[in-house]
Design a protein around this motif. Structure first.
Motif, mmCIF file in Angstrom:
data_model
loop_
_atom_site.group_PDB
_atom_site.id
_atom_site.type_symbol
_atom_site.label_atom_id
_atom_site.label_comp_id
_atom_site.label_asym_id
_atom_site.label_seq_id
_atom_site.Cartn_x
_atom_site.Cartn_y
_atom_site.Cartn_z
ATOM 1 N N ALA A 10 0.828 -1.204 0.000
ATOM 2 C CA ALA A 10 0.000 0.000 0.000
ATOM 3 C C ALA A 10 0.864 1.257 0.000
ATOM 4 C CB ALA A 10 -0.935 -0.022 1.199
ATOM 5 N N ALA A 11 1.958 1.228 0.742
ATOM 6 C CA ALA A 11 2.851 2.388 0.794
ATOM 7 C C ALA A 11 3.522 2.642 -0.547
ATOM 8 C CB ALA A 11 3.900 2.186 1.879
ATOM 9 N N LEU A 12 3.771 1.588 -1.309
ATOM 10 C CA LEU A 12 4.457 1.727 -2.584
ATOM 11 C C LEU A 12 3.534 2.064 -3.747
ATOM 12 C CD1 LEU A 12 6.959 -1.206 -2.231
ATOM 13 C CD2 LEU A 12 7.449 1.227 -2.106
ATOM 14 N N VAL A 13 2.256 2.110 -3.481
ATOM 15 C CA VAL A 13 1.274 2.380 -4.534
ATOM 16 C C VAL A 13 1.540 3.697 -5.247
ATOM 17 C CG1 VAL A 13 -1.125 3.169 -4.693
ATOM 18 C CG2 VAL A 13 -0.597 0.928 -3.868
ATOM 19 N N THR A 14 1.969 4.690 -4.526
ATOM 20 C CA THR A 14 2.167 6.000 -5.139
ATOM 21 C C THR A 14 3.283 6.001 -6.171
ATOM 22 O OG1 THR A 14 3.615 6.637 -3.323
ATOM 23 C CG2 THR A 14 1.281 7.242 -3.144
ATOM 24 N N SER A 15 4.094 4.960 -6.193
ATOM 25 C CA SER A 15 5.177 4.910 -7.173
ATOM 26 C C SER A 15 4.675 4.536 -8.572
ATOM 27 C CB SER A 15 6.244 3.906 -6.723
ATOM 28 O OG SER A 15 5.739 2.596 -6.811
ATOM 29 N N GLN A 33 -1.486 -6.337 -12.893
ATOM 30 C CA GLN A 33 -2.579 -6.538 -13.856
ATOM 31 C C GLN A 33 -3.927 -6.351 -13.172
ATOM 32 O OE1 GLN A 33 -2.514 -7.037 -17.303
ATOM 33 N NE2 GLN A 33 -4.670 -6.553 -16.975
ATOM 34 N N CYS A 34 -4.067 -6.889 -11.976
ATOM 35 C CA CYS A 34 -5.307 -6.728 -11.212
ATOM 36 C C CYS A 34 -5.583 -5.250 -10.929
ATOM 37 C CB CYS A 34 -5.198 -7.525 -9.909
ATOM 38 S SG CYS A 34 -6.595 -7.350 -8.788
ATOM 39 N N ILE A 35 -4.541 -4.504 -10.576
ATOM 40 C CA ILE A 35 -4.701 -3.063 -10.324
ATOM 41 C C ILE A 35 -5.214 -2.371 -11.591
ATOM 42 C CG2 ILE A 35 -3.450 -0.913 -9.862
ATOM 43 C CD1 ILE A 35 -1.618 -2.635 -7.993
ATOM 44 N N GLU A 41 -13.006 1.079 -10.875
ATOM 45 C CA GLU A 41 -14.064 0.533 -10.016
ATOM 46 C C GLU A 41 -14.463 1.460 -8.872
ATOM 47 O OE1 GLU A 41 -15.851 -2.215 -10.592
ATOM 48 O OE2 GLU A 41 -14.750 -2.424 -12.465
ATOM 49 N N GLY A 42 -13.836 2.617 -8.762
ATOM 50 C CA GLY A 42 -14.250 3.606 -7.773
ATOM 51 C C GLY A 42 -13.544 3.546 -6.431
ATOM 52 N N ALA A 43 -12.632 2.613 -6.239
ATOM 53 C CA ALA A 43 -11.894 2.526 -4.980
ATOM 54 C C ALA A 43 -10.547 3.233 -5.141
ATOM 55 C CB ALA A 43 -11.668 1.071 -4.596
ATOM 56 N N SER A 44 -9.966 3.610 -4.008
ATOM 57 C CA SER A 44 -8.655 4.264 -4.057
ATOM 58 C C SER A 44 -7.596 3.269 -4.506
ATOM 59 C CB SER A 44 -8.282 4.806 -2.669
ATOM 60 O OG SER A 44 -7.980 3.739 -1.786
ATOM 61 N N ARG A 45 -6.512 3.775 -4.978
ATOM 62 C CA ARG A 45 -5.410 2.906 -5.435
ATOM 63 C C ARG A 45 -4.898 2.034 -4.287
ATOM 64 N NH1 ARG A 45 -2.320 2.081 -10.358
ATOM 65 N NH2 ARG A 45 -0.299 1.366 -9.685
ATOM 66 N N ARG A 46 -4.851 2.577 -3.081
ATOM 67 C CA ARG A 46 -4.399 1.833 -1.907
ATOM 68 C C ARG A 46 -5.304 0.635 -1.650
ATOM 69 N NH1 ARG A 46 -6.137 1.088 2.807
ATOM 70 N NH2 ARG A 46 -7.708 2.693 2.699
ATOM 71 N N VAL A 48 -7.377 -0.846 -3.831
ATOM 72 C CA VAL A 48 -7.284 -1.794 -4.942
ATOM 73 C C VAL A 48 -6.010 -2.623 -4.820
ATOM 74 C CG1 VAL A 48 -7.052 -2.018 -7.457
ATOM 75 C CG2 VAL A 48 -8.696 -0.406 -6.497
ATOM 76 N N THR A 49 -4.908 -1.994 -4.450
ATOM 77 C CA THR A 49 -3.646 -2.713 -4.297
ATOM 78 C C THR A 49 -3.733 -3.742 -3.179
ATOM 79 O OG1 THR A 49 -2.398 -0.848 -5.155
ATOM 80 C CG2 THR A 49 -1.169 -2.475 -3.888
ATOM 81 N N ALA A 50 -4.312 -3.352 -2.048
ATOM 82 C CA ALA A 50 -4.471 -4.294 -0.931
ATOM 83 C C ALA A 50 -5.372 -5.458 -1.347
ATOM 84 C CB ALA A 50 -5.034 -3.574 0.289
ATOM 85 N N TYR A 51 -6.438 -5.153 -2.065
ATOM 86 C CA TYR A 51 -7.355 -6.195 -2.546
ATOM 87 C C TYR A 51 -6.626 -7.161 -3.480
ATOM 88 C CZ TYR A 51 -11.012 -8.374 -5.339
ATOM 89 O OH TYR A 51 -11.793 -9.285 -5.999
ATOM 90 N N CYS A 52 -5.905 -6.618 -4.438
ATOM 91 C CA CYS A 52 -5.214 -7.454 -5.423
ATOM 92 C C CYS A 52 -4.140 -8.313 -4.764
ATOM 93 C CB CYS A 52 -4.614 -6.578 -6.516
ATOM 94 S SG CYS A 52 -5.866 -5.791 -7.577
ATOM 95 N N ALA A 53 -3.402 -7.756 -3.823
ATOM 96 C CA ALA A 53 -2.385 -8.529 -3.117
ATOM 97 C C ALA A 53 -3.028 -9.659 -2.331
ATOM 98 C CB ALA A 53 -1.580 -7.618 -2.194
ATOM 99 N N CYS A 54 -4.147 -9.393 -1.706
ATOM 100 C CA CYS A 54 -4.879 -10.415 -0.959
ATOM 101 C C CYS A 54 -5.332 -11.529 -1.895
ATOM 102 C CB CYS A 54 -6.077 -9.784 -0.250
ATOM 103 S SG CYS A 54 -7.107 -10.961 0.663
ATOM 104 N N MET A 55 -5.886 -11.173 -3.029
ATOM 105 C CA MET A 55 -6.370 -12.175 -3.975
ATOM 106 C C MET A 55 -5.224 -13.032 -4.510
ATOM 107 S SD MET A 55 -9.662 -12.093 -4.163
ATOM 108 C CE MET A 55 -10.155 -12.827 -5.704
#
Length: 88
Positions: A10-15, A33-35, A41-46, A48-55
């Motif tokens: 999540a911290a690295l998302v801004t890169s 790719q998931c991101i 989809e209307g969610a913040s990048r943070r 979406v990244t947490a969701y994709c990493a979890c999946m």
């Protein structure tokens, strides 16, 4: 992936892309790719990244489907990762 790794992602998302030393290059490719697949989809990048990493963490290392394809046949994992990521 541990919660610490998720926080690091999540911290690295801004890169602009996920570039952590944890996880394989293949995992990072699937997460990125998931991101991209969920960018509108209307969610913040943070979130979406947490969701994709979890999946990706829940998927088998032998999985050949994308996260988007896999989540369609695994609604329980989708709901749990959505909740963990704060995607409500």
């Amino acid at each position: 992936m541990t919660r610490i790794a998720l926080l690091l992602l999540a911290a690295l998302v801004t890169s602009g892309c996920v570039t952590t030393s944890s996880g394989s290059a293949d995992d990072r490719r699937w997460i990125n790719q998931c991101i991209r697949d969920n960018a509108d989809e209307g969610a913040s990048r943070r979130v979406v990244t947490a969701y994709c990493a979890c999946m990706v963490n829940r998927m088998s290392s032998n999985e050949t489907r994308s996260v988007t394809q896999w989540e369609r046949v695994n609604p329980r994992a989708r709901r749990e990762c959505s909740r963990e990521a704060g995607w409500t």
